[in-house]
Design an enzyme around this catalytic site. Structure first.
Site, PDB file in Angstrom:
ATOM      1  N   GLY A  16       0.862  -1.183   0.000  1.00 54.17           N
ATOM      2  CA  GLY A  16       0.000   0.000   0.000  1.00 54.17           C
ATOM      3  C   GLY A  16       0.896   1.229   0.000  1.00 54.17           C
ATOM      4  O   GLY A  16       1.900   1.286   0.732  1.00 54.17           O
ATOM      5  N   ASP A  43      -1.588   5.141  -6.021  1.00 53.58           N
ATOM      6  CA  ASP A  43      -0.144   4.915  -5.833  1.00 53.58           C
ATOM      7  C   ASP A  43       0.685   6.057  -6.385  1.00 53.58           C
ATOM      8  O   ASP A  43       1.775   6.333  -5.887  1.00 53.58           O
ATOM      9  CB  ASP A  43       0.270   3.587  -6.462  1.00 53.58           C
TER      10      ASP A  43
HETATM   11  O1  MRU Z   1       0.246  -3.652  -4.686  1.00 53.51           O
HETATM   12  P1  MRU Z   1      -0.263  -2.951  -3.460  1.00 53.51           P
HETATM   13  O2  MRU Z   1      -1.089  -3.836  -2.577  1.00 53.51           O
HETATM   14  O3  MRU Z   1       0.824  -2.222  -2.708  1.00 53.51           O
HETATM   15  O4  MRU Z   1      -1.233  -1.860  -4.074  1.00 53.51           O
HETATM   16  C1  MRU Z   1      -1.960  -1.032  -3.244  1.00 53.51           C
HETATM   17  C2  MRU Z   1      -2.942  -0.169  -3.918  1.00 53.51           C
HETATM   18  O5  MRU Z   1      -3.047  -0.140  -5.124  1.00 53.51           O
HETATM   19  C3  MRU Z   1      -3.719   0.718  -3.051  1.00 53.51           C
HETATM   20  O6  MRU Z   1      -4.999   0.897  -3.557  1.00 53.51           O
HETATM   21  C4  MRU Z   1      -2.993   2.073  -3.002  1.00 53.51           C
HETATM   22  O7  MRU Z   1      -1.662   1.890  -2.639  1.00 53.51           O
HETATM   23  C5  MRU Z   1      -3.603   2.998  -2.060  1.00 53.51           C
HETATM   24  S1  MRU Z   1      -3.302   2.452  -0.362  1.00 53.51           S
HETATM   25  C6  MRU Z   1      -2.731   3.751   0.465  1.00 53.51           C
END
Ligand code: MRU
Length: 373
Positions: A52, A255
């Site tokens: 995240g 992200d």
């Molecule tokens: O691959 P991840 O689990 O790190 O991806 C996370 C996401 O896409 C979330 O929706 C995004 O980071 C927002 S969380 C603060």
């Protein structure tokens, strides 16, 4: 967030160790992983023990601070940890040039853990610059400051966003932009958590989010833990639900957001936004300003992480006796692709809920809010 009545942060640094909720074991086991060195923290980021955008950012800042601690010319940083815990150069005191190259190598190692989340680069740069300018203690303090800001950003985003949720609504979210994706609160799910704390009665659709199932495993676990009424939605059922009028609003995290509002988020977000547009459903992104990359004009410049095809082919979970197994769920011999993110064009986004207020996804509006103190 409270788990069994104890308040936990998703990630924190104490002494020279970084402690994080082991997200690969959730929702079946709640445990804390300790990363003793910056390299351990790098592994935790790339294997998604922590994940995240916000949590990755905090982890990157902490990893950079660990690197300063591991190569401190005085062998220790005041008040941070004991001398015995610090790996030293053979001479006992590293030479200035070897310290410089060690820190640069560490910075590159941390930067290469995951390519998409802007918070990672934001945090590494802040900690690196603080440490180079003012020494190891300053690096550790900066990393702690970023983590504390992250908590406040999540709380503020939740406070702005919860006004959008009304009694009786059905709100959809994708992936996990919750407490687990941040240091505390989260972004999209902070909005949901804080609306629930206000006593509002609403329903949440948690998208499954294949291949790693962050929605089915992590968001759903958070919602169960908080007592919020919800159901998990197979990724391909979104259009069917929206056509039936069963979705009033969609909120997702981010992200990386380009200067014009184009938003990279978990793969599948773009598809949800297209369908939401088709049925006139408001589609919000929730993210702090540390997720904006104002150096890129639009989303075409955002690097998209490609992860192992094994994440598509295999799933891990417990059997009826609680024993964990990894099983293949696709045809043996088939190849798979695993792009981790996609970019939703700004034109499909109703608004971005930031820690400075809700902004239209337009270059001028974003720049004006970005420059506001
Ligand atoms: O691959 P991840 O689990 O790190 O991806 C996370 C996401 O896409 C979330 O929706 C995004 O980071 C927002 S969380 C603060």
């Amino acid at each position: 967030m409270k788990v069994n009545d104890i308040h936990y942060l998703t990630i924190r640094m104490e002494g020279s160790s970084v402690f994080m909720v082991e997200q690969n074991k959730l929702p079946f086991e709640f445990s804390i992983f300790e990363a003793k060195t910056y390299k351990d923290t790098c592994i935790a980021i790339s294997t998604m023990i922590t994940r995240g955008a916000g949590a990755i950012g905090a982890a990157g800042g902490f990893a950079m601070a660990q690197a300063f601690l591991e190569n401190d010319p005085f062998g220790f940083a005041q008040g941070s940890h004991g001398v015995g815990e610090v790996p030293r150069a053979e001479s006992g005191v590293p030479r200035a040039e070897s310290r410089g190259s060690f820190l640069q190598q560490a910075r590159d190692d941390i930067r290469s853990t995951r390519p998409t989340a802007q918070n990672l680069f934001y945090a590494i740069d802040r900690v690196y610059e603080a440490g180079v300018k003012n020494g190891t203690n300053a690096a550790v303090e900066e990393a702690q400051k970023i983590a504390a800001e992250n908590v406040e950003e999540g709380r503020t985003i939740g406070t702005y966003g919860r006004e959008l949720i009304k009694d009786g609504m059905k709100v959809m979210t994708h992936c996990n932009a919750g407490w687990l994706g941040f240091v505390d609160y989260g972004t999209a799910v902070s909005v949901i958590h804080l609306a629930h704390e206000q006593g509002k009665k609403f329903f949440v659709w948690a998208d499954e989010t294949r291949p790693r199932s962050q929605g089915a495993r992590l968001t759903a676990w958070e919602l169960v833990n908080a007592g919020i009424d919800h159901a998990i939605v197979p990724d391909n059922a979104g259009a069917w639900l929206m056509e039936k009028g069963d979705v009033d609003m969609i909120i997702v995290g981010a992200d990386r957001i380009a200067a014009n509002g184009d938003t990279a988020n978990k793969i599948g977000t773009f598809e949800k936004a297209i369908v939401a547009k088709r049925f006139n459903i408001p589609f919000y992104v929730a993210a702090p300003f540390s997720t904006f990359d104002m150096s890129i004009p639009d989303g075409s410049h955002i690097p998209i992480e490609q992860r192992s095809e094994d994440e598509v082919h295999y799933q891990t979970g417990p059997d009826s006796k609680g024993l964990m197994h990894t099983i293949r769920v696709s045809a043996p011999g088939s190849k798979a692709i695993n792009p981790a993110f996609d970019v939703t064009p700004a034109e499909l986004i109703t608004g971005i809920i930031t820690d400075k207020g809700i902004v239209k996804p337009e270059t001028n509006a974003i720049a004006a809010l970005f420059n506001r103190k």
